[in-house]
Write a protein that holds these residues in place. Sequence first.
Motif, mmCIF file in Angstrom:
data_model
loop_
_atom_site.group_PDB
_atom_site.id
_atom_site.type_symbol
_atom_site.label_atom_id
_atom_site.label_comp_id
_atom_site.label_asym_id
_atom_site.label_seq_id
_atom_site.Cartn_x
_atom_site.Cartn_y
_atom_site.Cartn_z
ATOM 1 N N GLU A 1 -4.829 -5.856 -0.461
ATOM 2 C CA GLU A 1 -5.905 -6.475 0.320
ATOM 3 C C GLU A 1 -5.820 -8.004 0.233
ATOM 4 O O GLU A 1 -6.003 -8.714 1.247
ATOM 5 C CB GLU A 1 -7.259 -5.983 -0.185
ATOM 6 C CG GLU A 1 -7.528 -4.521 0.123
ATOM 7 C CD GLU A 1 -8.812 -4.041 -0.523
ATOM 8 O OE1 GLU A 1 -9.437 -4.835 -1.249
ATOM 9 O OE2 GLU A 1 -9.192 -2.869 -0.298
ATOM 10 N N LEU A 2 -5.548 -8.523 -0.948
ATOM 11 C CA LEU A 2 -5.432 -9.964 -1.129
ATOM 12 C C LEU A 2 -4.289 -10.538 -0.282
ATOM 13 O O LEU A 2 -4.443 -11.541 0.424
ATOM 14 C CB LEU A 2 -5.209 -10.289 -2.601
ATOM 15 C CG LEU A 2 -4.941 -11.768 -2.951
ATOM 16 C CD1 LEU A 2 -6.136 -12.640 -2.553
ATOM 17 C CD2 LEU A 2 -4.616 -11.921 -4.438
ATOM 18 N N LEU B 1 -9.217 5.682 2.634
ATOM 19 C CA LEU B 1 -8.108 6.516 3.094
ATOM 20 C C LEU B 1 -7.133 6.817 1.964
ATOM 21 O O LEU B 1 -6.781 7.977 1.706
ATOM 22 C CB LEU B 1 -7.383 5.805 4.244
ATOM 23 C CG LEU B 1 -6.200 6.537 4.884
ATOM 24 C CD1 LEU B 1 -6.676 7.798 5.573
ATOM 25 C CD2 LEU B 1 -5.495 5.627 5.868
ATOM 26 N N LEU B 2 -6.709 5.778 1.270
ATOM 27 C CA LEU B 2 -5.757 5.973 0.188
ATOM 28 C C LEU B 2 -6.408 6.649 -1.018
ATOM 29 O O LEU B 2 -5.795 7.464 -1.697
ATOM 30 C CB LEU B 2 -5.143 4.637 -0.211
ATOM 31 C CG LEU B 2 -4.362 3.917 0.907
ATOM 32 C CD1 LEU B 2 -3.791 2.608 0.391
ATOM 33 C CD2 LEU B 2 -3.259 4.795 1.455
ATOM 34 N N GLY B 3 -7.680 6.281 -1.258
ATOM 35 C CA GLY B 3 -8.383 6.918 -2.362
ATOM 36 C C GLY B 3 -8.615 8.405 -2.141
ATOM 37 O O GLY B 3 -8.625 9.194 -3.092
ATOM 38 N N LEU B 4 -8.791 8.786 -0.871
ATOM 39 C CA LEU B 4 -9.036 10.195 -0.572
ATOM 40 C C LEU B 4 -7.808 11.059 -0.819
ATOM 41 O O LEU B 4 -7.917 12.289 -0.880
ATOM 42 C CB LEU B 4 -9.503 10.356 0.874
ATOM 43 C CG LEU B 4 -10.947 9.914 1.154
ATOM 44 C CD1 LEU B 4 -11.252 9.973 2.641
ATOM 45 C CD2 LEU B 4 -11.941 10.779 0.383
ATOM 46 N N GLN C 1 0.821 -1.202 0.000
ATOM 47 C CA GLN C 1 0.000 0.000 0.000
ATOM 48 C C GLN C 1 0.861 1.260 0.000
ATOM 49 O O GLN C 1 0.570 2.228 -0.712
ATOM 50 C CB GLN C 1 -0.930 -0.014 1.223
ATOM 51 C CG GLN C 1 -1.980 -1.117 1.171
ATOM 52 C CD GLN C 1 -2.612 -1.374 2.514
ATOM 53 O OE1 GLN C 1 -2.038 -1.069 3.559
ATOM 54 N NE2 GLN C 1 -3.816 -1.962 2.506
ATOM 55 N N ALA C 2 1.920 1.235 0.824
ATOM 56 C CA ALA C 2 2.796 2.408 0.899
ATOM 57 C C ALA C 2 3.480 2.658 -0.434
ATOM 58 O O ALA C 2 3.575 3.808 -0.899
ATOM 59 C CB ALA C 2 3.836 2.209 2.005
ATOM 60 N N ARG C 3 3.961 1.579 -1.054
ATOM 61 C CA ARG C 3 4.614 1.735 -2.354
ATOM 62 C C ARG C 3 3.633 2.259 -3.399
ATOM 63 O O ARG C 3 3.971 3.122 -4.219
ATOM 64 C CB ARG C 3 5.206 0.394 -2.791
ATOM 65 C CG ARG C 3 5.994 0.459 -4.095
ATOM 66 C CD ARG C 3 6.614 -0.892 -4.424
ATOM 67 N NE ARG C 3 7.312 -0.852 -5.697
ATOM 68 C CZ ARG C 3 8.547 -0.402 -5.870
ATOM 69 N NH1 ARG C 3 9.212 0.057 -4.812
ATOM 70 N NH2 ARG C 3 9.116 -0.409 -7.052
ATOM 71 N N ALA C 4 2.394 1.741 -3.349
ATOM 72 C CA ALA C 4 1.373 2.222 -4.290
ATOM 73 C C ALA C 4 1.077 3.698 -4.068
ATOM 74 O O ALA C 4 0.927 4.474 -5.019
ATOM 75 C CB ALA C 4 0.096 1.394 -4.137
ATOM 76 N N ILE D 1 -5.432 6.860 -11.318
ATOM 77 C CA ILE D 1 -6.319 6.351 -10.268
ATOM 78 C C ILE D 1 -6.629 4.867 -10.508
ATOM 79 O O ILE D 1 -6.642 4.059 -9.574
ATOM 80 C CB ILE D 1 -7.613 7.184 -10.224
ATOM 81 C CG1 ILE D 1 -7.312 8.592 -9.721
ATOM 82 C CG2 ILE D 1 -8.654 6.525 -9.319
ATOM 83 C CD1 ILE D 1 -8.464 9.556 -9.868
ATOM 84 N N THR D 2 -6.899 4.503 -11.754
ATOM 85 C CA THR D 2 -7.207 3.099 -12.070
ATOM 86 C C THR D 2 -6.048 2.188 -11.699
ATOM 87 O O THR D 2 -6.231 1.132 -11.069
ATOM 88 C CB THR D 2 -7.527 2.960 -13.566
ATOM 89 O OG1 THR D 2 -8.630 3.815 -13.893
ATOM 90 C CG2 THR D 2 -7.880 1.531 -13.908
ATOM 91 N N ARG D 3 -4.848 2.573 -12.065
ATOM 92 C CA ARG D 3 -3.669 1.768 -11.751
ATOM 93 C C ARG D 3 -3.418 1.745 -10.238
ATOM 94 O O ARG D 3 -2.971 0.730 -9.685
ATOM 95 C CB ARG D 3 -2.462 2.313 -12.503
ATOM 96 C CG ARG D 3 -2.598 2.199 -14.018
ATOM 97 C CD ARG D 3 -1.482 2.903 -14.749
ATOM 98 N NE ARG D 3 -0.190 2.272 -14.478
ATOM 99 C CZ ARG D 3 0.973 2.762 -14.924
ATOM 100 N NH1 ARG D 3 0.986 3.854 -15.672
ATOM 101 N NH2 ARG D 3 2.108 2.143 -14.637
ATOM 102 N N PHE D 4 -3.711 2.847 -9.576
ATOM 103 C CA PHE D 4 -3.519 2.931 -8.125
ATOM 104 C C PHE D 4 -4.426 1.944 -7.395
ATOM 105 O O PHE D 4 -3.986 1.189 -6.514
ATOM 106 C CB PHE D 4 -3.802 4.372 -7.683
ATOM 107 C CG PHE D 4 -3.727 4.599 -6.198
ATOM 108 C CD1 PHE D 4 -2.651 4.149 -5.452
ATOM 109 C CD2 PHE D 4 -4.739 5.288 -5.548
ATOM 110 C CE1 PHE D 4 -2.576 4.372 -4.084
ATOM 111 C CE2 PHE D 4 -4.681 5.512 -4.189
ATOM 112 C CZ PHE D 4 -3.601 5.053 -3.449
ATOM 113 N N TYR D 5 -5.712 1.908 -7.760
ATOM 114 C CA TYR D 5 -6.646 1.001 -7.099
ATOM 115 C C TYR D 5 -6.326 -0.467 -7.413
ATOM 116 O O TYR D 5 -6.607 -1.353 -6.603
ATOM 117 C CB TYR D 5 -8.086 1.333 -7.487
ATOM 118 C CG TYR D 5 -8.657 2.436 -6.620
ATOM 119 C CD1 TYR D 5 -9.067 2.172 -5.319
ATOM 120 C CD2 TYR D 5 -8.777 3.733 -7.109
ATOM 121 C CE1 TYR D 5 -9.575 3.185 -4.524
ATOM 122 C CE2 TYR D 5 -9.283 4.744 -6.318
ATOM 123 C CZ TYR D 5 -9.686 4.468 -5.022
ATOM 124 O OH TYR D 5 -10.178 5.461 -4.230
ATOM 125 N N GLY D 6 -5.755 -0.746 -8.553
ATOM 126 C CA GLY D 6 -5.313 -2.110 -8.841
ATOM 127 C C GLY D 6 -4.250 -2.567 -7.850
ATOM 128 O O GLY D 6 -4.268 -3.714 -7.370
#
Length: 627
Positions: free
Chosen positions: A286-287, A328-331, A205-208, A275-280
């Motif tokens: 999460e997995l 949180l990350l999306g915001l 998550q941090a790297r993303a 944003i699309t690549r970020f949420y991927g």
Amino acid sequence: MSLDTDLNTDLKADPDTGARRPDESLEALMPVATTAQTRRAAMALLRPHRGLVALAAALLTAATLTGLATPMLLGHLVDVVIEGEDVTRLITLTGVALAGVAALSAVLNAVSHYYVIRAGEQAAAGLREEVMEHALNLPLAQVERAGRGDLVSRVTSDVRVVTSATSEVLPKFVSALLTVGLTIVGLGVLDWRFAVAALLAVPIQARALVWYLRRSKPIYAAERAAEGQMAGRVLDSVGAADTVTALRLGPAHLRAAEDKSNAVVSLSLRTVVLITRFYGRLNLAELVGLSAVLVAGFFLVSDKSVTVGAATAAALFFHRLFSPIGQLLGLFDDLQEAGAGLARLVGVTLVERRPEPADPPAPRDASVAADGLVFGYRDGRDVLSGVSLAIEPGERVAVVGTTGAGKSSLVRVLAGVHEPRHGSVLLGGVPRAELGMYGTSRAIAMVTQEVHVFAGTVADDLRLAAGPDAGDGELLAALEAVGARSWVEALPDGLRTRVGEGAWSLTATQAQQLALARLMLVPAQIVVLDEATAEAGSSGALALEASAEAVMRGRTAIVVAHRLQQAARADRVIVMSEGRIVEQGTHDDLAVGTGVYARLWAAWSDTRPAQAPTDQRGSAISGGNVK
């Protein structure tokens, strides 16, 4: 064309055609605050509301802790079922407890969000007031160099983005942050190995997030700047619609506006891809995290370190993190945009303003003097070259010349809109620098061809000049003087009629008369009319000429003559060419011979109607134009 080149595209006049063409420069735009400056400004805005912030944080923490009870209750229920006890009564009690937790959590969340929004809105209100206060007191030359579009986009769209962030994004962000932090603590309470397993998702998550922030921050900043340029281009084109149409520059201006719009669209599309690549990347985290918690639960239950209920609670805890972590990350997406807007707003407050003198001297009279004025809009090209002149109190002076002679630049320097690079200006015998901005505005006032009707009632518009305590009688007297009282009283609500954008629409002549009525109400004894009656030649020509006469009566007047009959009525005519005064004298003296003014007068006389109406001084009051 590269992105940077595309973003830095502006328009400047083509020297051959007069059309506006691309210019690779953004240097005129107002400054943008650094990250450190923006952070300090945000903390300063929140400091007066720290009590509210502390209360909101306490309530949010209580709401989050209450929400953590749900996985614990469900985990306990699993253990009871596995032990084979009678669960009927327990399920009922658990259901009641879950309902109570949900209700209490909802109430605490609602109250805490109210206080977060309240603190944010108060801080945003303070920001709006500070930015507007700075914007209204910026040096006019700075505003003109930056372009009105840049300033307008900051005090409108940027304020809207920041306000939206404080009322919507900030509460969600803080709530999500607390949920994530306290849930990790809850996992640790169950067993520290659950917390370690959950934290395996953090590096991904941090790297993303770092990947996203590094790429999105410059794009958002560029997008805000591009929107400012687009607004400036639209405002310039609309404001000069008559000139654009007359010179057939419409296609060039449309292409310029299209280029600015395309730059904004291109940047918006780039953010969507990011944003699309970020949420991927977030889905991958999460997995990994959930798999790690389930594997840890399997081994911990196998060696009886924890119960099945505890493992269930741990899985529910981590599953409960999906939404707040994603939120949180999306915001950060919205916070990036708000941060870019806030940096631009703080940048307005960083523009240096010349300090106002504590006790400025009062002008001795209504005279104007200039000595050796040198001025240019850009380095390397002077628009005024060593201009000197002296105007006596009560004298009416007309400034004439062909397009580009320096007429408007001269009167704007005299009025304090621009600062000369060399030379000095005295108003009433006092250096303009000693008067300061407010002292100058009390000594000299200017109306141009481009006037603005402020949103509000007609009375509100006039009281901007007369003061908030001015009575209706004083306002009506000013309207009467400029010939506007009859049409104002004919409006649906008279002085109380709302005008401006979205309200009652005034004609160009009426808007100009309203501006001249404002000028009647200011105490300045020196007035400048920079083509303020350029409506002349239309159906409102006679009305505007009479309005201008009323404004100039008993005052020192400097008129940039749109039509030469205005010069014929002046006490003295100043003729400019290539930034210099080449002739000056009375109309009668200059109109004969072979000088510049004589040629202009002869050309104008050839276009004058055979039986033009005249005023009391015998000068024609309709005819051709001199630009």
